[in-house]
Design an enzyme around this catalytic site. Sequence first.
Site, PDB file in Angstrom:
ATOM      1  N   GLU A  90       0.828  -4.240  24.710  1.00 17.68           N
ATOM      2  CA  GLU A  90       1.668  -3.067  24.896  1.00 17.68           C
ATOM      3  C   GLU A  90       1.219  -2.308  26.139  1.00 17.68           C
ATOM      4  OE1 GLU A  90       1.686  -0.692  21.351  1.00 17.68           O
ATOM      5  OE2 GLU A  90       2.285  -2.357  20.061  1.00 17.68           O
ATOM      6  N   HIS A 104       7.016   1.014  20.063  1.00 21.83           N
ATOM      7  CA  HIS A 104       5.981   1.594  19.189  1.00 21.83           C
ATOM      8  C   HIS A 104       6.243   3.081  18.939  1.00 21.83           C
ATOM      9  CE1 HIS A 104       1.598   0.775  17.823  1.00 21.83           C
ATOM     10  NE2 HIS A 104       2.223   1.570  16.974  1.00 21.83           N
ATOM     11  N   GLY A 140       0.825  -1.198   0.000  1.00 25.88           N
ATOM     12  CA  GLY A 140       0.000   0.000   0.000  1.00 25.88           C
ATOM     13  C   GLY A 140       0.853   1.239   0.000  1.00 25.88           C
ATOM     14  N   ARG A 141       0.385   2.259   0.686  1.00 24.54           N
ATOM     15  CA  ARG A 141       1.109   3.518   0.695  1.00 24.54           C
ATOM     16  C   ARG A 141       2.462   3.389   1.384  1.00 24.54           C
ATOM     17  NH1 ARG A 141      -0.265   7.318   4.271  1.00 24.54           N
ATOM     18  NH2 ARG A 141      -2.257   6.287   4.541  1.00 24.54           N
ATOM     19  N   ARG A 201       1.154  -4.091  13.073  1.00 23.89           N
ATOM     20  CA  ARG A 201       0.394  -4.528  14.236  1.00 23.89           C
ATOM     21  C   ARG A 201       1.003  -5.829  14.758  1.00 23.89           C
ATOM     22  NH1 ARG A 201      -1.943  -0.196  13.954  1.00 23.89           N
ATOM     23  NH2 ARG A 201      -4.144   0.213  14.413  1.00 23.89           N
ATOM     24  N   THR A 238       6.231  -3.238  11.771  1.00 23.31           N
ATOM     25  CA  THR A 238       5.868  -1.935  12.348  1.00 23.31           C
ATOM     26  C   THR A 238       4.379  -1.676  12.214  1.00 23.31           C
ATOM     27  OG1 THR A 238       6.355  -0.859  10.242  1.00 23.31           O
ATOM     28  CG2 THR A 238       8.135  -0.928  11.863  1.00 23.31           C
ATOM     29  N   SER A 284       0.267  -9.726  -1.190  1.00 19.51           N
ATOM     30  CA  SER A 284      -0.747  -9.514  -0.158  1.00 19.51           C
ATOM     31  C   SER A 284      -2.013 -10.206  -0.643  1.00 19.51           C
ATOM     32  CB  SER A 284      -1.001  -8.025   0.092  1.00 19.51           C
ATOM     33  OG  SER A 284      -1.845  -7.489  -0.916  1.00 19.51           O
TER      34      SER A 284
END
Length: 1272
Positions: free
Chosen positions: A1227, A1246, A1115-1116, A1198, A1196, A1136
């Site tokens: 977390e 995070h 994606g982006r 989830r 980075t 994907s």
Amino acid sequence: MVVPYQSSAAGVLALLSEPDPVFKQHALKSLNDLVPRFWAEISEHIALIESLYDNDDMPKDARDLAALLASKVYYFLGEYVESLSFALGAGNAFEAESRVLGSEEYVETVMSMAIDKYIELCTEEQASSKQDKIDPRLQRIIENIFTRCISEGEYKQAVGIALESRRLDIISKIYEQVQDTSILSYAMEAVIDSGFSLSYRDTVLRFLFPLFPRPTAGDGSALAHALTRLLVTLGDPSLTVPLLVSLVPKEKLLAYQFSFDLVEGGARDYLDLVRTQLPAGDDDSLEPRSSIYHTALTLQNAFMHSGTTSDLFLRENLEWLGLASNWSKFSATAGLGVIHKGYYEQGMTILGPYLPQNGNESSVPGAAYSEGGALYALGLINAGCGTEVSGFLREALRSAQGEVVQHGAALGLGIAAMGSKNMETFEDLKNILFMDSAVAGEASGYAMGLIMLGTAAEEPVREMLSYARETQHEKIIRGLAIGIAFVFYGRQEEANQTVKELLAETDPILRYGGVYTLALAYAGTSNNDAVRQLLHIAVSDVSDDVRRAAVTSLAFLLFKNPSQVPRIVQLLSESYNPHVRCGATLALGIACAGTGMQDAIEILEPMTKDSVDFVRQGAFIALGMILLEQSEASSPSLASTRSLYSRIVADKHEDPMAKLGAALGQGLIDAGGRNVTINLQSRAGSRNTNAIVGMVLFCQFWYWYPLAHCACLAFEPTGIIGLDGDLKVPKFEFTSNAKPSLFAYPPATAPPKKETVIKVATAVLSTTAKVKAREKKKAAAEGDAMETDEKPDVKTEGDGDIEMKTEGSSKAGTSKSAKKEPSSETLPNLSRVTPAQLAYISFPADGKYQPVRAVTAKPVSTRGGKTTKQVEEKAAGGGGILILVDRRPQETAEFIQFETVIQPPSAEPVSTDDDDTTRSVESGPHIALDEDISEAEAPSSFEVNLVFFKYFFSVIAIIMVVRVAILDDYQQVALKSADWSGVINQLDVDVFTETLSDEDILAKQLEPYEIICAMRERTKFLPSLLDRLPNLRLIATTGRVNRGIDVNYAKKKGIHVSGTGSAGNATVEHIWALIMSVARQIVAEHINIRMGNPQWQTVVPMGLAGSTLGLIGVGRLGSATAKIAKVFGMKVIGWSPNLTPERAEAQGVEFIASKQELLGRSDIVSLHLVLSERTTKIINAADLDSMKMSAYLINTSRGPLIDEPALVDALKNKKIAGAGLDVFDQEPLPQDHPLRFLDNVTLSPHNGYVFWTETVENIRGYLEGKPRSLLQ
């Protein structure tokens, strides 16, 4: 003798097999009469019939009959193409059949097919430049159709076919025969309004222009209207200038009239070219820079009512104005531009105290908002005609350092220089855009589109679209999306490819822009394909914003046919989706503005009671637009709507969004002192560019309140302003052939009266009323009933309470019999004349002054002094500034005298927030009529606008202290990482630095808060917790998806859940920080050196060049990661669940068909997926086994994307070389978590996400009553 009934055609069919041609010909003739009854039976012999047609030995007449018979059989079989083919071969037999009684339906169908086929072939022939495609037999049929239409007087039908088939010679032939300019006007309107391509439209208009006769003054025809519309549509100075020059010597008045009409409807660049190409000449020539612009604008402002240039309200309420802060101050200052719109000469004087001084921003706190608002106001004053101020605004934009001033300067520059196509201005705006400020960038996006309005310029669109795909700011994306729509304004088919690209985007904001691009490209055309596409989007798109925009955009397509809109949006107004219903309200309001259309009102009135506040808001606004310049006689809903507005605005318990809608509606219904209307069509019949742009920008107030000011761009003065040949204003009268009440001003709003001491009426409680009622009933039963002057208001249903009444109240006495209303009225020059009223206007035949052109292109006849029903359609043409011919020049003329009144600046200063600096409010010159001149009675000049601005600003400036909880802010950076200054005064913020997992403690701690800022999935908001938070109204979370929040349950509880966009550059930077860290073993070597390990080098770092980066998700963020990988010389592959080869190729990534193949080939695997049920644990133990032992895993996105226990096992047993992790299942990561003790994993807490700026924007939207970025 009785003719026997024939039950079969078998006998006649048998004759077809006879050897004698005479029998066959007789059979063919008989069968043609029998086809309607026995076509099924005859069809079994169709092969034989066709063979007779192909038989050259048969006589020509017999072959024609065979072809006709075959054609009729195929017609009844539904094979229309074959039917047409044989009809063409039937020749004279088909022509004879057209005169046979009973064959009308067959002949009409074949004719229609022939016309369609001919049009198709002509279009193809024109496209390919070949002349041999059309069958001569088809050509003959079409020629016969043309001949018959002309002979029977069906000229419009012939013109329609000629236009479709590109036979312009037919139009010329018809006009030469009848010499009726209405035929040319019909052809012009058809080609403009019927969806033809732009190139063909221009070809037809250029063909028609020389056919129009030379116009003459006072001929009473609509020729001037038609020519004006033709010239405005073409926008070609090479046609306009010669016409004006040729008119000057003998028809100077008509040249003036054309000039006024062209200025009213023409685009800015077209008018500039006309001005520069006109010859200088002497005083008798038409000098474009003579008094035309100045006089027209001066008179229009005078006619719009003295209130529209009055700052009386602001000067009398300086203390209230001084309370405005930040963007409220910006809006208040920008409001000056609305009040003084069109007052070009004094714009700089009026706004001088607020504008940046000497090109520098003020250092006074809060002054930037006044300066930005003033620059925006300057653009509104000079909308579309800002040649003189564009330079000042450009310099202000270049020198501005703060985003607020940049925002105002960009908006003002875009509006003032609208359609100028100035590339230097475009580059200035692009430089501001590239600063990537959400506030300034949004305004730059709008302005860039406005500058390039209607150009369809490829390079600017490419740059705008490219940046929209790269930036992370929703505000910038939206500004650019609407800007792209402006670039394709009116370009029709030239926008199709861009529309297709935008509507295919995954980003809903770009699809939103695609909807507006489609609507503006086909604005006013009623194009069926465009309407169909918008309706499809309105019911199918997954984004509520896109669906709402699709419904609203119907108005921009259909505004020339407003009566169609209620029928089209009727079902949409009843949709289960409130955003679709809201779009329906705005579509009705914009398309039917100023018509008073009852069908639209009947749809909107129930929507004012909708259960959703923003639907009610839209209904209030739409009613205000529709009831513009309506009277109680013309629209029965006017009084009740006004009353509804007053009640909503005055009710302190009403929803703020509904109150804002009522305030806006009240302002719109009385806009311009009740002397303006909203019409997206100019008087010339062309598109009213300023109005369309203004309404598009107004619709964006959903996201940004200051854009609501742009509604003033659509305000058009209404009335008749008569000028003589010297451009003076003579006194004269004309007649309105309708009852005065039909177009009368509504009653003036009564000002509040001073309180006086009066006797308080005695209140009768409901219990007392009940007792009295029982006593009265008892007395009546005993025959002792008494007559009373009043009857108690007794409820008859059940035992409900009786309404409290006051003693002494009584009904008013009987009214006097009303005087019979006259059927017409006489009006003086400079009187308000509404668009609907124009059709009833006439000039006395014996009057001294007569207009050089017809008052309107669509007059309404009167019969016996009674007018026909008021026309609800928007009539194009007429009204405005009329040049008059003096029929009796020997008589002394009387003129209306004007004087300029200079009001002194207010002595009271306007305070800034800190009261360190004061600025006086100056008031520039105002136009006032001579007090001795008699004029039509009108309501108080500015009372309505005062109410509007007071309500508008007071609603927006509502300040409420709201409690906010920021959760899981471990580093206490939330209040430092974003600019909270715009909202902090309205908030009471508490920051929590530790995560609480006990729901009982959490519920008790969070109970007082109305807004909670949540960090990812760290704190879970499940139904059990949400039920225990009664004050919660907004959860502002990070990211577009949060599986820790039950969003659907929150919606049921009335809790908004807003998210933020992706992290953009911050996340990409962190991805590469982890990749570099694990590949170069930086953490391991750092620890060795710090711990004093005697071995200087302990590991061999991995080289990136030549290695393979595998992206799971392209994606982006994935595509941005790929770009950097190529800089290092890496090979990038991607997979994907939704990735296609085309999308992979577009991002420069090699497409991999399976996850296992990607994992097996990659040296580094990086995850870039959204967490969902389908993607949870998308990397499991088997997948980790598929990876190389030398490979690294980066996450980075989830934590739950990876099976965490399986990852720990793989790292422990060295199944993979290592991992770089920024996200985890839980977390903060527990102190005893095994990942903390592994030496081949690099961990970060995070840090790869920066979100607080957008979180603040989401909170701001909630405080303003416009929750944004809501999760679905």
